[in-house]
Scaffold this motif. Structure first.
Motif, PDB file in Angstrom:
ATOM      1  N   ALA A   1      53.433 -26.080  48.761  1.00 33.02           N
ATOM      2  CA  ALA A   1      54.576 -26.914  48.377  1.00 33.02           C
ATOM      3  C   ALA A   1      54.877 -27.959  49.452  1.00 33.02           C
ATOM      4  CB  ALA A   1      55.804 -26.041  48.136  1.00 33.02           C
ATOM      5  N   PHE A   2      54.762 -27.551  50.705  1.00 31.27           N
ATOM      6  CA  PHE A   2      54.991 -28.473  51.814  1.00 31.27           C
ATOM      7  C   PHE A   2      53.984 -29.625  51.789  1.00 31.27           C
ATOM      8  CE2 PHE A   2      53.504 -29.630  56.083  1.00 31.27           C
ATOM      9  CZ  PHE A   2      54.648 -30.238  56.567  1.00 31.27           C
ATOM     10  N   LEU A   3      52.704 -29.281  51.581  1.00 35.44           N
ATOM     11  CA  LEU A   3      51.669 -30.309  51.571  1.00 35.44           C
ATOM     12  C   LEU A   3      51.859 -31.282  50.417  1.00 35.44           C
ATOM     13  CD1 LEU A   3      48.499 -28.184  52.454  1.00 35.44           C
ATOM     14  CD2 LEU A   3      49.696 -29.810  53.927  1.00 35.44           C
ATOM     15  N   ILE A   4      52.214 -30.755  49.240  1.00 32.96           N
ATOM     16  CA  ILE A   4      52.438 -31.627  48.082  1.00 32.96           C
ATOM     17  C   ILE A   4      53.611 -32.578  48.354  1.00 32.96           C
ATOM     18  CG2 ILE A   4      53.161 -31.673  45.665  1.00 32.96           C
ATOM     19  CD1 ILE A   4      51.618 -29.044  45.286  1.00 32.96           C
ATOM     20  N   ARG A   5      54.685 -32.019  48.928  1.00 33.46           N
ATOM     21  CA  ARG A   5      55.857 -32.852  49.212  1.00 33.46           C
ATOM     22  C   ARG A   5      55.529 -33.935  50.242  1.00 33.46           C
ATOM     23  NH1 ARG A   5      58.882 -29.060  50.285  1.00 33.46           N
ATOM     24  NH2 ARG A   5      58.889 -29.074  52.567  1.00 33.46           N
ATOM     25  N   ARG A   6      54.770 -33.562  51.278  1.00 31.30           N
ATOM     26  CA  ARG A   6      54.434 -34.529  52.320  1.00 31.30           C
ATOM     27  C   ARG A   6      53.480 -35.605  51.804  1.00 31.30           C
ATOM     28  NH1 ARG A   6      55.491 -33.598  57.597  1.00 31.30           N
ATOM     29  NH2 ARG A   6      54.737 -35.732  57.720  1.00 31.30           N
ATOM     30  N   ILE A   7      52.550 -35.230  50.963  1.00 31.12           N
ATOM     31  CA  ILE A   7      51.634 -36.223  50.405  1.00 31.12           C
ATOM     32  C   ILE A   7      52.391 -37.209  49.524  1.00 31.12           C
ATOM     33  CG2 ILE A   7      49.710 -36.542  48.802  1.00 31.12           C
ATOM     34  CD1 ILE A   7      48.546 -33.904  49.869  1.00 31.12           C
ATOM     35  N   SER A   8      53.353 -36.701  48.737  1.00 38.52           N
ATOM     36  CA  SER A   8      54.168 -37.595  47.901  1.00 38.52           C
ATOM     37  C   SER A   8      54.971 -38.557  48.757  1.00 38.52           C
ATOM     38  CB  SER A   8      55.100 -36.764  47.015  1.00 38.52           C
ATOM     39  OG  SER A   8      54.369 -35.881  46.189  1.00 38.52           O
ATOM     40  N   GLN A   9      55.559 -38.030  49.828  1.00 35.54           N
ATOM     41  CA  GLN A   9      56.311 -38.887  50.739  1.00 35.54           C
ATOM     42  C   GLN A   9      55.402 -39.920  51.390  1.00 35.54           C
ATOM     43  OE1 GLN A   9      58.063 -36.085  53.448  1.00 35.54           O
ATOM     44  NE2 GLN A   9      59.665 -35.447  52.022  1.00 35.54           N
ATOM     45  N   SER A  10      54.187 -39.493  51.724  1.00 33.02           N
ATOM     46  CA  SER A  10      53.245 -40.399  52.374  1.00 33.02           C
ATOM     47  C   SER A  10      52.853 -41.555  51.459  1.00 33.02           C
ATOM     48  CB  SER A  10      51.992 -39.631  52.810  1.00 33.02           C
ATOM     49  OG  SER A  10      52.317 -38.592  53.710  1.00 33.02           O
ATOM     50  N   VAL A  11      52.652 -41.244  50.187  1.00 30.43           N
ATOM     51  CA  VAL A  11      52.307 -42.299  49.221  1.00 30.43           C
ATOM     52  C   VAL A  11      53.435 -43.317  49.125  1.00 30.43           C
ATOM     53  CG1 VAL A  11      51.847 -42.778  46.794  1.00 30.43           C
ATOM     54  CG2 VAL A  11      50.734 -40.845  47.907  1.00 30.43           C
ATOM     55  N   MET A  12      54.680 -42.839  49.092  1.00 30.01           N
ATOM     56  CA  MET A  12      55.827 -43.743  49.027  1.00 30.01           C
ATOM     57  C   MET A  12      55.922 -44.600  50.285  1.00 30.01           C
ATOM     58  SD  MET A  12      57.145 -43.478  46.117  1.00 30.01           S
ATOM     59  CE  MET A  12      58.555 -44.514  46.483  1.00 30.01           C
TER      60      MET A  12
ATOM     61  N   ARG B   1      58.465 -18.988  64.249  1.00 29.47           N
ATOM     62  CA  ARG B   1      59.796 -19.019  63.620  1.00 29.47           C
ATOM     63  C   ARG B   1      59.952 -20.241  62.720  1.00 29.47           C
ATOM     64  NH1 ARG B   1      63.197 -18.917  69.012  1.00 29.47           N
ATOM     65  NH2 ARG B   1      61.522 -20.406  69.454  1.00 29.47           N
ATOM     66  N   VAL B   2      59.105 -21.249  62.962  1.00 35.38           N
ATOM     67  CA  VAL B   2      59.179 -22.459  62.153  1.00 35.38           C
ATOM     68  C   VAL B   2      58.482 -22.220  60.830  1.00 35.38           C
ATOM     69  CG1 VAL B   2      58.469 -24.876  61.988  1.00 35.38           C
ATOM     70  CG2 VAL B   2      59.241 -23.935  64.184  1.00 35.38           C
ATOM     71  N   ARG B   3      59.091 -22.577  59.742  1.00 34.72           N
ATOM     72  CA  ARG B   3      58.508 -22.445  58.420  1.00 34.72           C
ATOM     73  C   ARG B   3      58.335 -23.834  57.828  1.00 34.72           C
ATOM     74  NH1 ARG B   3      57.438 -18.529  60.311  1.00 34.72           N
ATOM     75  NH2 ARG B   3      57.908 -16.369  59.745  1.00 34.72           N
ATOM     76  N   LEU B   4      57.085 -24.189  57.580  1.00 32.59           N
ATOM     77  CA  LEU B   4      56.828 -25.538  57.084  1.00 32.59           C
ATOM     78  C   LEU B   4      57.582 -25.812  55.797  1.00 32.59           C
ATOM     79  CD1 LEU B   4      53.012 -25.881  57.731  1.00 32.59           C
ATOM     80  CD2 LEU B   4      54.863 -26.817  59.054  1.00 32.59           C
ATOM     81  N   GLY B   5      57.762 -24.816  55.001  1.00 36.21           N
ATOM     82  CA  GLY B   5      58.438 -25.026  53.745  1.00 36.21           C
ATOM     83  C   GLY B   5      59.897 -25.409  53.887  1.00 36.21           C
ATOM     84  N   ASP B   6      60.481 -25.174  55.072  1.00 36.96           N
ATOM     85  CA  ASP B   6      61.874 -25.486  55.286  1.00 36.96           C
ATOM     86  C   ASP B   6      62.083 -26.863  55.898  1.00 36.96           C
ATOM     87  OD1 ASP B   6      62.499 -22.983  54.328  1.00 36.96           O
ATOM     88  OD2 ASP B   6      62.477 -22.044  56.310  1.00 36.96           O
ATOM     89  N   GLN B   7      60.992 -27.545  56.244  1.00 41.07           N
ATOM     90  CA  GLN B   7      61.129 -28.843  56.890  1.00 41.07           C
ATOM     91  C   GLN B   7      61.355 -29.914  55.843  1.00 41.07           C
ATOM     92  OE1 GLN B   7      57.985 -29.720  59.546  1.00 41.07           O
ATOM     93  NE2 GLN B   7      58.128 -27.823  60.665  1.00 41.07           N
ATOM     94  N   ASN B   8      62.061 -30.983  56.290  1.00 40.12           N
ATOM     95  CA  ASN B   8      62.290 -32.108  55.383  1.00 40.12           C
ATOM     96  C   ASN B   8      61.128 -33.070  55.476  1.00 40.12           C
ATOM     97  OD1 ASN B   8      64.788 -31.138  54.530  1.00 40.12           O
ATOM     98  ND2 ASN B   8      65.818 -31.979  56.358  1.00 40.12           N
TER      99      ASN B   8
END
Length: 324
Positions: free
Chosen positions: A3-14, A317-324
């Motif tokens: 989910a993190f990778l999909i969100r980041r790729i979408s942000q990257s395209v924008m 302790r860092v969870r990639l899924g919780d990052q914006n």
């Protein structure tokens, strides 16, 4: 992670889409390359033909949509000067820039982190204060001036190292590199030192601040109470904790090394992307400039993603899924 990778790729395209608009508009609204590429005594018919061949007779929105459609298919246009694909020209220069940037970053890490740790542990000693004075110089001195001083001292006066060029190269997996030949290493040392100076100073200050902060933590006191040696405490526990901010900052700074190696490449005639884009700006070679800027933005996005992943590995302790 998915989910993190999909969100980041979408942000990257924008981000790429917005940057393409800004870059294209900014570059194509400044100057007229025809004034540089066409001889002053050219006839109006020759001038009109050149404008049409370069596609500059179309309205700016139409030029952008054509550029965007070609970019989706991997075509960033042909260079006005070289009459070759701009992407091809950039990719030909990319290995030289990457070699220089990676070498400079390795220098910054190898020298900056140990020196910063020493400065943090021995902050009140002459050695610690001397290291911090060096870091202040690294922040303060202009890159172009340091590069010229390197050339004057090591090339002109001492004659130890060449003043410019890349030297002899050999192919590694089909990519030309210079660090595998002695002549290439000699040509690489000065520009890499010049590019690494600021990053080394940054690594020193980050490492020093991290060491001083962590030495006051409870886990260090408990480790000392258990009888662990200072070498083990600092080398194992403290170093692991200070690496989190260091990796984060230096990871992003690596993108800066690639993007802003322009000055160093120009001073030392290093045949990288920066040198190419400076030459292209001089003749308003718009496709090359746009291609360079978009590739640089893409590199920043990829590096940022890699840094986030490494950050999560260093700190569970860092969870990639919780990052914006």
């Amino acid at each position: 992670m998915l989910a993190f990778l999909i969100r980041r790729i979408s942000q990257s395209v924008m981000v790429l889409l917005v940057m393409s608009v800004l870059v294209f508009s900014g570059v194509y609204c400044i100057g007229n390359p025809i004034d540089i590429l066409i001889a002053p005594d050219a006839t109006p018919a020759e001038r009109d033909r050149a404008i049409k061949e370069l596609g500059l007779d179309k309205p700016l929105p139409e030029q952008y949509m054509r550029f965007l459609n070609d970019a989706v298919h991997g075509d960033l246009g042909n260079s006005f000067v070289y009459n070759e694909p701009a992407l091809k020209l950039i990719m030909q220069r990319l290995p030289a820039t990457m070699e220089l940037a990676v070498t400079a970053m390795l220098m910054a890490v190898i020298f900056g982190i140990p020196l910063g740790m020493i400065a943090g542990i021995k902050s009140e000693t002459l050695l610690g204060r001397s290291i911090m004075r060096f870091s202040i110089l690294g922040f303060s001195l202009p890159t172009f001036w340091v590069g010229l001083m390197f050339i004057i001292i090591f090339s002109v006066y001492l004659g130890w190292l060449p003043s410019g060029g890349r030297g002899e190269t050999v192919e590694l997996f089909g990519v030309p590199v210079s660090f595998l030949t002695w002549d290439g290493i000699r040509h690489l040392i000065l520009p890499a030192m010049n590019l690494a100076l600021f990053k080394t100073s940054l690594a020193i200050r980050l490492s020093r601040a991290g060491v001083q902060e962590n030495l006051q933590m409870d886990y260090v006191k408990f480790a000392r109470a258990k009888g662990l040696t200072n070498t083990r405490i600092i080398g194992l526990h403290v170093m692991k904790n200070i690496m989190i901010p260091v990796v984060t900052v230096l990871g992003m700074e690596f993108g800066g090394l690639i993007a802003f190696a322009v000055v160093t490449e120009t001073i030392f005639s290093w045949p990288g992307m920066g040198k190419l884009v400076i030459d292209s700006i001089g003749v308003l070679d718009r496709p090359v400039i746009v291609a360079y800027l978009l590739i640089t933005v893409t590199m920043f996005i990829i590096i940022n993603l890699v840094v986030d992943v490494i950050y999560s590995i260093l700190d569970p302790r860092v969870r990639l899924g919780d990052q914006n």
